[in-house]
Design a protein around this motif. Structure first.
Motif, mmCIF file in Angstrom:
data_model
loop_
_atom_site.group_PDB
_atom_site.id
_atom_site.type_symbol
_atom_site.label_atom_id
_atom_site.label_comp_id
_atom_site.label_asym_id
_atom_site.label_seq_id
_atom_site.Cartn_x
_atom_site.Cartn_y
_atom_site.Cartn_z
ATOM 1 N N ALA A 27 0.827 -1.206 0.000
ATOM 2 C CA ALA A 27 0.000 0.000 0.000
ATOM 3 C C ALA A 27 0.864 1.260 0.000
ATOM 4 C CB ALA A 27 -0.930 -0.009 1.214
ATOM 5 N N LYS A 28 1.965 1.238 0.754
ATOM 6 C CA LYS A 28 2.881 2.385 0.748
ATOM 7 C C LYS A 28 3.470 2.592 -0.648
ATOM 8 C CE LYS A 28 4.350 1.750 5.562
ATOM 9 N NZ LYS A 28 5.435 1.256 6.436
ATOM 10 N N SER A 48 0.733 3.886 -3.032
ATOM 11 C CA SER A 48 0.276 5.241 -2.695
ATOM 12 C C SER A 48 1.257 6.288 -3.208
ATOM 13 C CB SER A 48 0.074 5.386 -1.185
ATOM 14 O OG SER A 48 1.300 5.281 -0.480
ATOM 15 N N ASN A 49 2.540 5.979 -3.139
ATOM 16 C CA ASN A 49 3.546 6.907 -3.647
ATOM 17 C C ASN A 49 3.443 7.095 -5.162
ATOM 18 O OD1 ASN A 49 5.615 8.019 -1.628
ATOM 19 N ND2 ASN A 49 5.444 5.886 -0.959
ATOM 20 N N GLN A 55 0.157 9.773 -6.219
ATOM 21 C CA GLN A 55 0.069 11.210 -5.981
ATOM 22 C C GLN A 55 -0.123 11.969 -7.288
ATOM 23 O OE1 GLN A 55 3.531 11.926 -3.123
ATOM 24 N NE2 GLN A 55 2.125 13.578 -2.603
ATOM 25 N N PHE A 111 -11.037 6.174 -1.378
ATOM 26 C CA PHE A 111 -10.268 7.238 -2.043
ATOM 27 C C PHE A 111 -10.985 8.579 -1.879
ATOM 28 C CE2 PHE A 111 -7.879 4.100 -4.804
ATOM 29 C CZ PHE A 111 -6.622 4.524 -4.415
ATOM 30 N N SER A 126 -8.799 9.805 1.220
ATOM 31 C CA SER A 126 -7.729 10.486 0.477
ATOM 32 C C SER A 126 -8.154 11.838 -0.061
ATOM 33 C CB SER A 126 -7.268 9.621 -0.696
ATOM 34 O OG SER A 126 -6.920 8.329 -0.305
ATOM 35 N N LEU A 169 -4.030 1.815 1.708
ATOM 36 C CA LEU A 169 -3.680 2.580 0.508
ATOM 37 C C LEU A 169 -4.250 3.992 0.564
ATOM 38 C CD1 LEU A 169 -2.581 2.750 -2.423
ATOM 39 C CD2 LEU A 169 -4.785 1.805 -3.170
ATOM 40 N N THR A 170 -5.518 4.097 0.886
ATOM 41 C CA THR A 170 -6.176 5.402 0.873
ATOM 42 C C THR A 170 -5.760 6.253 2.067
ATOM 43 O OG1 THR A 170 -8.143 4.411 1.912
ATOM 44 C CG2 THR A 170 -8.123 4.564 -0.484
ATOM 45 N N TYR A 198 -2.654 6.141 3.415
ATOM 46 C CA TYR A 198 -1.319 6.629 3.076
ATOM 47 C C TYR A 198 -1.381 7.752 2.040
ATOM 48 C CZ TYR A 198 0.768 2.650 5.554
ATOM 49 O OH TYR A 198 1.170 1.737 6.510
ATOM 50 N N LEU A 199 -2.277 7.636 1.069
ATOM 51 C CA LEU A 199 -2.375 8.691 0.064
ATOM 52 C C LEU A 199 -2.831 10.001 0.697
ATOM 53 C CD1 LEU A 199 -2.061 9.482 -2.886
ATOM 54 C CD2 LEU A 199 -4.438 8.760 -3.262
ATOM 55 N N SER A 200 -3.762 9.919 1.643
ATOM 56 C CA SER A 200 -4.190 11.117 2.366
ATOM 57 C C SER A 200 -3.012 11.784 3.072
ATOM 58 C CB SER A 200 -5.265 10.755 3.387
ATOM 59 O OG SER A 200 -5.597 11.867 4.199
#
Length: 347
Positions: free
Chosen positions: A201-202, A205-206, A209, A232, A236, A320-321, A323-325
């Motif tokens: 997920a990390k 997520s990177n 962006q 999402f 996110s 995932l969501t 980490y994106l946030s």
């Protein structure tokens, strides 16, 4: 940019502990599955000829997962209802499952009133609130859970309670027959695979962006793609969409040309349990989207059974969501526009 491995940095952006709630998915699943074993349910519920699951947002997640995960196991129709009113076919032969984490969702409460008028068979799934009170006062069945493993107190972070709670009700009523070993193994696999899921997920997520994430899934994971899309949006604060094979192969691939700078990234939710036809379609779909210049990412679900893989996808989507946030520098707990809308709706 935030270091996703630094819990101190995460805490600064996450004062309400969304991270901890996400970490506790397996605990939520284990608690509600075990609690369901002591449920005393009315025999009349088992005679239903169709099932209507009423819920909004995160409270409807269990319905979406059940509909796709058990499509080939359910012997009667199941309909997921995200509205104030019930479908016209609802009657005394319908089992209406009302799901609201908070117990205060107005659309779900409206469906309860209509279900009572129509003489439907009724059960609720909630942590309390007006839904629990109304069901008790009407002598209807209700599964009230204690949210011990959701420190953020955000209803949409109680995913395990809603998803496994809904499935547990269907199982207890005999509409599903889930071997106890399969359920417990799926929950244990969540714990065992948590770090692997987090790392993936990390990584993804990177890569997301400043892109619009579009989820591609198939067959029994369709419900999971719906959930990840919602996460999402809410967690996110990112626009997202989901599409399902084989349906997307009949239209979506022609929609990749314009606009030229569409900023899309596809996320395939893969499974080794997909049918051979679907696997072939996935390979060809990757070829087509690559030729259209659209990048894609992949997550391989984990486990030997469909329910285990579905829960692994549930965990992946949560991380995932989240980490994106954090990468966007946002507090994942806040939903200002949803709150604004609800306040204006009341006034």
């Amino acid at each position: 940019m935030i270091d996703l491995n630094n819990l101190g940095e995460i805490k600064k952006l996450d004062p309400k502990n969304v991270y901890e709630s996400t970490e506790m998915l397996a605990d939520q699943c284990k608690q509600i599955w075990n609690d369901s074993k002591s449920l005393e349910l009315s025999d009349e519920l088992k005679t239903a000829k169709n099932i209507i699951i009423c819920g909004m947002g995160g409270s409807a997640y269990g319905g979406h997962v059940a509909l796709s995960l058990f499509k080939d196991a359910l012997k009667i129709p199941l309909f997921v209802n995200n509205d104030y009113t019930l479908p016209a076919f609802a009657d005394e032969d319908s089992l209406v499952i009302l799901t609201s984490y908070s117990g205060s969702t107005e659309e779900t409460l409206s469906c309860l009133a209509e279900a009572i008028k129509k003489g439907c068979k009724i059960i609720g799934l909630t942590s309390g609130g007006k839904l629990a009170e109304s069901l008790k006062n009407s002598n209807k069945d209700v599964f009230i859970f204690q949210s011990k493993f959701n420190p953020s107190n955000q209803p949409r972070l109680g995913t395990g309670y809603i998803v496994l709670g809904t499935i547990a009700i269907l199982n207890r009523l005999g509409f599903l027959s889930i071997p106890e070993k399969d359920a417990q193994t799926a929950i244990e696999n969540l714990k065992k695979n948590k770090e692997t899921i987090k790392e993936k997920a990390k990584e993804i997520s990177n890569e997301l962006q400043n892109f619009i994430p579009v989820i591609f899934a198939a067959e029994f994971l369709e419900g999971n793609s719906h959930i990840i899309r919602n996460q999402f949006n809410e967690t996110s604060k990112s626009f997202s969409s989901f599409h399902v094979l084989p349906e997307l192969n009949h239209h979506l691939m022609e929609g990749l040309k314009n606009p030229k700078e569409n900023k899309l990234k596809i996320i395939f939710i893969n499974s080794d349990l997909y049918s051979d036809k679907t696997k072939k379609r996935i390979t060809l779909t990757k070829d087509v989207i690559s030729k259209n210049g659209v990048p894609y990412l992949e997550f391989e679900t984990m486990g030997d059974t469909r329910i285990s893989q579905s829960l692994s996808a549930l965990s992946f989507g949560g991380y995932l969501t989240l980490y994106l946030s954090l990468l966007y520098g946002l507090d994942p707990s806040l939903i200002p526009w949803v709150d604004y809308f609800k306040d204006k709706l009341k006034s």
